[in-house]
Design an enzyme around this catalytic site. Structure first.
Site, short mmCIF file in Angstrom:
data_model
loop_
_atom_site.label_atom_id
_atom_site.label_comp_id
_atom_site.label_asym_id
_atom_site.label_seq_id
_atom_site.Cartn_x
_atom_site.Cartn_y
_atom_site.Cartn_z
N TYR A 150 -49.24 -15.16 -15.34
CA TYR A 150 -48.26 -14.03 -16.05
C TYR A 150 -47.42 -13.60 -14.71
O TYR A 150 -47.90 -13.27 -13.68
CB TYR A 150 -48.94 -12.78 -16.47
N ASP A 245 -45.78 -16.83 -6.73
CA ASP A 245 -45.86 -15.35 -7.24
C ASP A 245 -47.20 -14.42 -6.55
O ASP A 245 -48.42 -14.58 -7.05
CB ASP A 245 -45.97 -15.41 -8.68
N LYS A 273 -45.94 -4.48 -5.96
CA LYS A 273 -46.90 -3.65 -5.94
C LYS A 273 -47.36 -2.93 -4.43
O LYS A 273 -46.77 -1.84 -4.23
CB LYS A 273 -48.06 -4.48 -6.57
P1 KE4 Z 1 -44.18 -5.64 -12.89
O1 KE4 Z 1 -42.84 -6.13 -13.69
O2 KE4 Z 1 -45.20 -5.32 -13.82
O3 KE4 Z 1 -43.97 -4.74 -11.69
O4 KE4 Z 1 -44.90 -7.05 -12.36
C1 KE4 Z 1 -44.84 -8.09 -13.10
C2 KE4 Z 1 -46.01 -9.03 -12.52
C3 KE4 Z 1 -45.43 -10.38 -11.85
N1 KE4 Z 1 -46.43 -11.20 -11.38
C4 KE4 Z 1 -47.98 -11.06 -11.43
C5 KE4 Z 1 -48.71 -11.79 -10.59
C6 KE4 Z 1 -48.33 -9.77 -11.87
O5 KE4 Z 1 -49.61 -9.44 -11.99
C7 KE4 Z 1 -47.51 -8.84 -12.48
C8 KE4 Z 1 -47.68 -7.64 -13.24
N2 KE4 Z 1 -49.17 -7.51 -13.54
C9 KE4 Z 1 -49.57 -6.68 -14.33
C10 KE4 Z 1 -51.28 -6.48 -14.31
N3 KE4 Z 1 -52.02 -7.52 -14.80
C11 KE4 Z 1 -49.09 -5.23 -14.56
C12 KE4 Z 1 -49.76 -4.36 -15.42
C13 KE4 Z 1 -48.72 -4.07 -16.74
O6 KE4 Z 1 -48.24 -5.04 -17.17
O7 KE4 Z 1 -48.89 -2.81 -17.08
#
Ligand code: KE4
Length: 433
Positions: A150, A245, A273
């Site tokens: 993801y 990523d 993060k």
């Molecule tokens: P954000 O757009 O949510 O800041 O990041 C996206 C993203 C990109 N790449 C990786 C490897 C990620 O894990 C994420 C986002 N992680 C999720 C948790 N599994 C965010 C939690 C959510 O979607 O509320």
């Protein structure tokens, strides 16, 4: 009815009822809706250290850590002070500020593959921008990603596997045009042959391969020996870019992320993060010759009103410097090892052959005895057992991610005491599944 019968949840239920009237699903991000655990979310009033307290006064040990950013724990003094100091001078300028330079210098120093970096406001923006940059730099359109990885809600990455390796991806969300999905090739993770087959067929059309450094959105999956280097080699051979990523793993598993642990040099890295200290942030960076293709110097447009804003920069800098000052990575390894040893003892005592993966402070218990190598193996998890486990842990005051497909996080604020009481709760929770 909520699944957490022993928790007092009056105020949370009132808030959730109100929220559902005016916020889709009552949440601002789907995973928070507790759909995977047949429950309703609690609403947090306060979070400090490794503890969260909901609006009904329930206190819990937190292993979600706002999905990764809270590596020092919640509301660390150093971050609060840094944000307060920065805020006295204004909260956003839309004009370059010194914090941006400090943050860029730190990222370039800590992540050797990053020669230049641009700040954005989320992990999604980071991966979206990196993919556009790769397409602009190579003049190619196709992107390869992997099942179970993801990368945020980027149109071209919200794509499910097509019928065959070479056929187009299919939208994995309503609203994603099939024309977008057609440019994305989805392959099973940890299968290097499949990647080499695709490159042999259409390598000259592929702008990039994007991969989670360690997939952590389908539980925590580790690459097979040689897999990451194989991706590095095949992309280099065909003039495609290798995008790592590290939004989740960057500055989390080591100062230099997974690329430091594995000795891999990607062309571009997406980050987020931890580098925001809990404030909205993302970043992408890599080879200077590629990054120089970004506007205003180059033809690839990318922008953001709040990119590099002083509060997020101050918070991230304070957090990262504190991690260095207190040997945060050493502490997290000790706590992670303590948790892992305890969990492995519990599993063997209970005769459970569940999988357990950990790297530093990131961990995942898989409710299956399948070897965890890709999404298919993760999907064999006993989700009913997980739901019972999750509910029992919550009722015992331990909050783990409300989905069997997420990764847990330990923070520097967790102590041996919290780990020990977590293991006690886990012993009971594993007895009720
Ligand atoms: P954000 O757009 O949510 O800041 O990041 C996206 C993203 C990109 N790449 C990786 C490897 C990620 O894990 C994420 C986002 N992680 C999720 C948790 N599994 C965010 C939690 C959510 O979607 O509320």
């Amino acid at each position: 009815m909520n699944g957490f019968f022993f928790m007092k949840q009056d105020q949370s239920q009132i808030l959730f009822k109100q929220a559902k009237q005016i916020i889709p699903g009552g949440v601002n991000s789907p995973v928070r809706a507790f759909r995977n655990v047949d429950g309703e979310p609690f609403f947090v009033r306060k979070a400090e250290g490794c503890m969260i307290e909901d609006v009904d006064g329930n206190r819990m040990i937190d292993y979600v850590g706002t999905w990764g950013p809270a590596i020092l724990g919640h509301a660390p003094e150093c971050v609060l002070e840094a944000v307060n100091t920065a805020a006295q001078n204004g909260v956003s300028f839309g004009i370059p500020n010194p914090y941006e330079v400090e943050m860029a210098e730190l990222i370039v120093d800590w992540v050797p593959s990053v020669e230049k970096v641009r700040m954005v406001n989320s992990g999604t923006e980071a991966t979206m921008s990196a993919v556009r940059l790769a397409r602009g730099f190579t003049g190619r359109d196709k992107v390869v990603k992997f099942e179970g990885c993801y990368h945020g809600h980027v149109d071209s990455l919200l794509v499910a596997a097509g019928s065959g390796a070479l056929t187009h991806g299919e939208p994995d969300s309503a609203g994603v045009p099939s024309a977008f999905a057609a440019e994305t090739i989805i392959l099973p993770y940890n299968d290097l042959d499949k990647v080499q087959e695709v490159f042999a067929e259409i390598g000259d059309q592929i702008a990039a391969v994007i991969v989670e450094s360690y997939p952590a959105n389908a539980g925590l999956i580790f690459p097979k020996q040689g897999y990451l280097q194989g991706l590095r080699d095949v992309t280099a051979e065909h003039g495609a870019l290798f995008i790592f990523d590290e939004v989740m793993t960057g500055f989390r598993v080591a100062k230099g992320g997974v690329q430091e642990l594995e000795g891999i040099t990607p062309d571009l890295t997406a980050m987020g993060k931890v580098i925001g200290g809990g404030l909205p942030v993302g970043a992408f960076g890599g080879r200077a010759d590629i990054m120089d293709c970004l506007a205003p110097d180059g033809p690839v447009y990318q922008a953001g009103t709040l990119s590099g804003n002083p509060l997020a920069m101050a918070a991230g800098l304070a957090q990262l410097r504190e991690m260095e000052r207190v040997d945060g990575y050493g502490k997290l390894e000790k706590l992670g090892a303590q948790l892992e040893a305890g969990i492995r003892t519990l599993l063997s005592e209970k005769g459970l052959a569940y999988g357990f993966n950990r790297v530093g402070s990131m961990f995942c218990l898989f409710f299956t005895d399948e070897e965890i190598v890709n999404l298919d193996s993760v999907m064999t998890a006993d989700t009913a057992a997980f739901r019972k486990f999750f509910t029992s842990m919550l009722e015992q005051g331990v909050y783990v991610a409300p989905s069997p497909y997420e990764t847990g996080f330990i923070s520097v604020a967790h102590g041996e005491e919290e780990i020990a009481s977590t293991l006690e709760a886990m012993s009971l929770a594993l007895a009720v599944i």
